[in-house]
Motif scaffolding. Structure first.
Motif, PDB file in Angstrom:
ATOM      1  N   ARG A  70       0.866  -1.184   0.000  1.00 59.09           N
ATOM      2  CA  ARG A  70       0.000   0.000   0.000  1.00 59.09           C
ATOM      3  C   ARG A  70       0.894   1.222   0.000  1.00 59.09           C
ATOM      4  O   ARG A  70       2.106   1.110   0.097  1.00 59.09           O
ATOM      5  CB  ARG A  70      -0.996  -0.001   1.174  1.00 59.09           C
TER       6      ARG A  70
ATOM      7  N   ASN B 141      -5.435  12.515   0.476  1.00 59.21           N
ATOM      8  CA  ASN B 141      -4.549  11.658   1.283  1.00 59.21           C
ATOM      9  C   ASN B 141      -5.421  10.876   2.257  1.00 59.21           C
ATOM     10  O   ASN B 141      -6.653  11.035   2.294  1.00 59.21           O
ATOM     11  CB  ASN B 141      -3.493  12.505   2.008  1.00 59.21           C
ATOM     12  N   LYS B 142      -4.797  10.037   3.056  1.00 62.49           N
ATOM     13  CA  LYS B 142      -5.510   9.155   3.986  1.00 62.49           C
ATOM     14  C   LYS B 142      -6.557   9.899   4.795  1.00 62.49           C
ATOM     15  O   LYS B 142      -6.319  11.016   5.262  1.00 62.49           O
ATOM     16  CB  LYS B 142      -4.465   8.514   4.912  1.00 62.49           C
TER      17      LYS B 142
HETATM   18  O1  MRU Z   1      -4.547   3.312   2.106  1.00 62.40           O
HETATM   19  P1  MRU Z   1      -3.059   3.503   2.021  1.00 62.40           P
HETATM   20  O2  MRU Z   1      -2.333   2.958   3.199  1.00 62.40           O
HETATM   21  O3  MRU Z   1      -2.512   3.018   0.706  1.00 62.40           O
HETATM   22  O4  MRU Z   1      -2.903   5.073   2.051  1.00 62.40           O
HETATM   23  C1  MRU Z   1      -1.608   5.618   2.003  1.00 62.40           C
HETATM   24  C2  MRU Z   1      -1.579   7.081   2.177  1.00 62.40           C
HETATM   25  O5  MRU Z   1      -2.585   7.727   2.319  1.00 62.40           O
HETATM   26  C3  MRU Z   1      -0.223   7.732   2.090  1.00 62.40           C
HETATM   27  O6  MRU Z   1      -0.185   8.882   2.869  1.00 62.40           O
HETATM   28  C4  MRU Z   1       0.049   8.124   0.632  1.00 62.40           C
HETATM   29  O7  MRU Z   1      -0.151   7.035  -0.212  1.00 62.40           O
HETATM   30  C5  MRU Z   1       1.402   8.643   0.444  1.00 62.40           C
HETATM   31  S1  MRU Z   1       2.606   7.378   0.501  1.00 62.40           S
HETATM   32  C6  MRU Z   1       4.114   8.011   0.171  1.00 62.40           C
END
Ligand code: MRU
Length: 341
Positions: free
Chosen positions: A46, A234-235
């Motif tokens: 991920r 973002n997340k």
């Molecule tokens: O759901 P995920 O764990 O894939 O989400 C990841 C994020 O939101 C990270 O902040 C984003 O991908 C940046 S990673 C360098």
């Protein structure tokens, strides 16, 4: 020591299973496109850049297993909709395939390896640019995991912290737990502790009181997709953090490679936001937290409007508002599409 989320072996793509960290360090070998697609969907791998790299290797696997590349690309594109790096990497692989004749496995593997190597180099230059924003002794809050685990092995937001330490600075980190998948407590805290950082886990609701009661120098996060105007997906939870940071006068920095910019979307509202299974909220590792029939809402990402973002840290330098022209200029200099991917 930096964790390696993915590695090509002669047999296939070996993925560090991020669902099992921090208690179990285990790798899964993917020999087929379907195994990589499943691993992306289920978050074995991920993080926006790492998903892109994994998909690129999967295209090489498609050539090896004799799967039509269009079918493979379609399957991989269906895994997770928000991180644009996935689509960016697939496009690069399609371009290589369209230029080659004969057996495509070699050229596609070489391109996947190039994307992998470029990502590390890009993280390192992004880190060097971004660390200059931090004071000699800094306290930083981060959200989710934008570290080695989310990239090819150094990190975007966490790469900035690593570069600050390499520059002789002292960095204290507070890692948001990051409900519901706990990337902050399980992954960020684990990888930073491995690297010798002073890191403390907080739950997502604690960042406000923390900023109110202690000096915090910066909030630093990664991004899954950045629209042409600088709005940042973002997340889930990032937006709340940005609002609180602005309320307390704490700079809110986003660290991301230019491959995360989607110049075809003018504003953040157009970014597709993944909604995941509600059971991610109802239970943790199979242990029920609430009854199965309680309704929940589980968007995996949110959008932080550009006006809340103090700066965007890229491998091409630190960008400041207005982000429209700043991003356009950076993309142009990097030879990337400025409009319409
Ligand atoms: O759901 P995920 O764990 O894939 O989400 C990841 C994020 O939101 C990270 O902040 C984003 O991908 C940046 S990673 C360098």
């Amino acid at each position: 020591m930096l964790p390696e989320p993915l590695r090509w072996t002669g047999e296939g793509l070996s993925l560090l299973d991020q669902r099992r960290l921090p208690f179990v360090v285990e790798h899964r070998l993917c020999r087929t496109v379907e195994q990589v697609a499943w691993s992306i969907e289920n978050m074995v791998v991920r993080g926006a850049p790492a998903i892109g790299v994994a998909a690129a290797y999967a295209m090489a696997l498609a050539a090896r297993e004799g799967m039509p590349l269009e079918t493979a690309a379609k399957r991989l594109a269906s895994t997770r909709p928000t991180a644009v790096n996935l689509f960016w990497a697939l496009k690069r692989m399609e371009i290589v395939a369209s230029r080659c004749r004969g057996n495509l496995f070699g050229p596609l593997l070489a391109e996947a390896e190039a994307i992998h190597d470029e990502d590390i180099a890009c993280n390192r230059s992004l880190g060097r640019c971004g660390q200059a924003l931090l004071p000699r002794e800094s306290t930083v809050i981060t959200h989710c995991n934008a570290g080695a685990l989310a990239t090819s092995g150094y990190g975007t937001a966490l790469g900035v912290l690593r570069a600050a330490v390499e520059a002789g600075k002292t960095v204290t980190v507070f890692a948001d737990e990051t409900r519901p998948r706990l990337q902050g407590s399980r992954l960020t805290a684990w990888e930073l502790r491995q690297d010798g950082f002073d890191v403390t886990v907080i739950t997502d609701g604690m960042s406000g009181p923390l900023m109110r009661t202690r000096p915090v120098d910066a909030v630093l996060v990664g991004a899954d997709r950045i629209a042409a105007n600088g709005d940042v997906a973002n997340k889930i939870g990032t937006y709340n953090l940005a609002v609180v940071a602005v309320r307390h006068g704490v700079p809110f920095y986003v660290a991301a490679p230019l491959s995360t910019v989607d110049a075809s979307l003018e504003r953040g509202e157009s970014i597709p936001i993944e909604e995941r299974d509600g059971n991610e909220i109802r239970s943790i590792d199979g242990t029920a937290l609430i009854p199965a029939d309680f309704p929940v809402w589980n968007p995996a990402f949110d959008v932080t409007p550009a006006e809340l973002v103090t700066a965007i840290i890229t491998e091409a330098g630190v960008l400041y508002p207005p982000y429209g022209p700043a991003l356009r200029d950076a993309l142009k200099k990097a030879g990337l599409p400025e409009k319409g991917a």
